[in-house]
Motif scaffolding. Structure first.
Motif, mmCIF file in Angstrom:
data_model
loop_
_atom_site.group_PDB
_atom_site.id
_atom_site.type_symbol
_atom_site.label_atom_id
_atom_site.label_comp_id
_atom_site.label_asym_id
_atom_site.label_seq_id
_atom_site.Cartn_x
_atom_site.Cartn_y
_atom_site.Cartn_z
ATOM 1 N N UNK A 97 50.580 66.895 90.813
ATOM 2 C CA UNK A 97 50.518 65.747 89.912
ATOM 3 C C UNK A 97 49.121 65.694 89.298
ATOM 4 N N UNK A 98 48.875 64.713 88.466
ATOM 5 C CA UNK A 98 47.588 64.648 87.765
ATOM 6 C C UNK A 98 46.513 63.879 88.513
ATOM 7 N N UNK A 99 46.903 63.085 89.504
ATOM 8 C CA UNK A 99 45.898 62.251 90.155
ATOM 9 C C UNK A 99 45.983 62.280 91.677
ATOM 10 N N UNK A 100 46.436 63.387 92.242
ATOM 11 C CA UNK A 100 46.530 63.512 93.692
ATOM 12 C C UNK A 100 45.159 63.564 94.354
ATOM 13 N N UNK A 101 45.165 63.416 95.649
ATOM 14 C CA UNK A 101 43.931 63.375 96.432
ATOM 15 C C UNK A 101 43.205 64.720 96.467
ATOM 16 N N UNK A 102 43.954 65.834 96.483
ATOM 17 C CA UNK A 102 43.358 67.161 96.638
ATOM 18 C C UNK A 102 43.555 68.006 95.387
ATOM 19 N N UNK A 103 42.577 68.840 95.088
ATOM 20 C CA UNK A 103 42.750 69.845 94.047
ATOM 21 C C UNK A 103 43.745 70.865 94.581
ATOM 22 N N UNK A 104 44.577 71.388 93.660
ATOM 23 C CA UNK A 104 45.724 72.222 94.021
ATOM 24 C C UNK A 104 45.582 73.587 93.366
ATOM 25 N N UNK A 105 45.367 74.608 94.166
ATOM 26 C CA UNK A 105 45.214 75.970 93.658
ATOM 27 C C UNK A 105 46.576 76.638 93.545
ATOM 28 N N UNK A 106 46.820 77.177 92.348
ATOM 29 C CA UNK A 106 48.073 77.882 92.072
ATOM 30 C C UNK A 106 47.754 79.330 91.731
ATOM 31 N N UNK A 107 48.790 80.132 91.511
ATOM 32 C CA UNK A 107 48.561 81.561 91.297
ATOM 33 C C UNK A 107 47.704 81.848 90.065
#
Length: 187
Positions: A24-34
């Motif tokens: 999502x755009x405002x989640x707690x953690x940064x999200x690493x994708x491929x």
């Protein structure tokens, strides 16, 4: 050279998939994708999503400084992209990425560079199982890969050399960018 030959599985303390939770755009953690792992073994943080995960799930998919990230699913050409996570903040990885934690007999910098050598990329492409526009290497297959383990002192010297080379590359890139800015300003 007399170096020990072993497998990836024997030099790791933990090999784990990321989460399949929705970004999502405002989640707690940064999200690493491929797309955040580059072909040459670096992180590209220019397009980050965010995610919320429970405390229980966090330990399963969090990455910390020194972890190695392996892109297990992608196109045949890009499967196996491997990058060192060398940041001081925690982030969460997507399910298409495997988090690798190493025993102290292997430097994360050495391991990342080993996995990004051209002969390794060819090996990864050959072992990847194909599906429609996607190739996959699972955790067990990753752990079965044979590798040399030079003495840790030699790996540490290599790590120092790589870090210095990366600093020089960064300085040159910044200089080139400043030249382009100066050229554009005078045009």
């Amino acid at each position: 050279m007399g170096w020990k030959v072993t497998t990836v599985g024997q030099v790791t303390t933990d090999v784990r998939y990321g989460t399949s939770a929705k970004a999502n755009d405002d989640g707690q953690y940064k999200y690493l994708r491929m797309n955040n792992l580059t072909y040459d073994g670096y992180l590209d943080l220019s397009d980050l999503k965010h995610i919320d995960v429970s405390d229980e799930e966090l330990e399963k998919c969090v990455v910390r400084k020194g972890d190695v990230l392996f892109n297990r699913t992608n196109s045949t050409e890009l499967v196996g992209k491997t990058a060192l996570f060398d940041l001081d903040e925690e982030m969460v990885i997507a399910g298409y990425i495997i988090r690798v934690r190493l025993h102290d007999i292997v430097s994360p910098v050495f391991f990342t560079r080993f996995m990004n050598m051209e002969f390794m990329k060819k090996q990864l492409r050959s072992m990847a199982k194909g599906a429609v526009n996607q190739a996959n290497i699972n955790a067990q297959e990753l752990k079965s890969i044979a590798m040399y383990v030079p003495p840790i002192e030699l790996q540490n010297k290599f790590t120092d050399f790589v870090k210095q080379a990366d600093k020089s590359k960064y300085a040159i890139d910044q200089f080139i960018k400043s030249l382009h800015v100066a050229k554009d300003a005078t045009a």
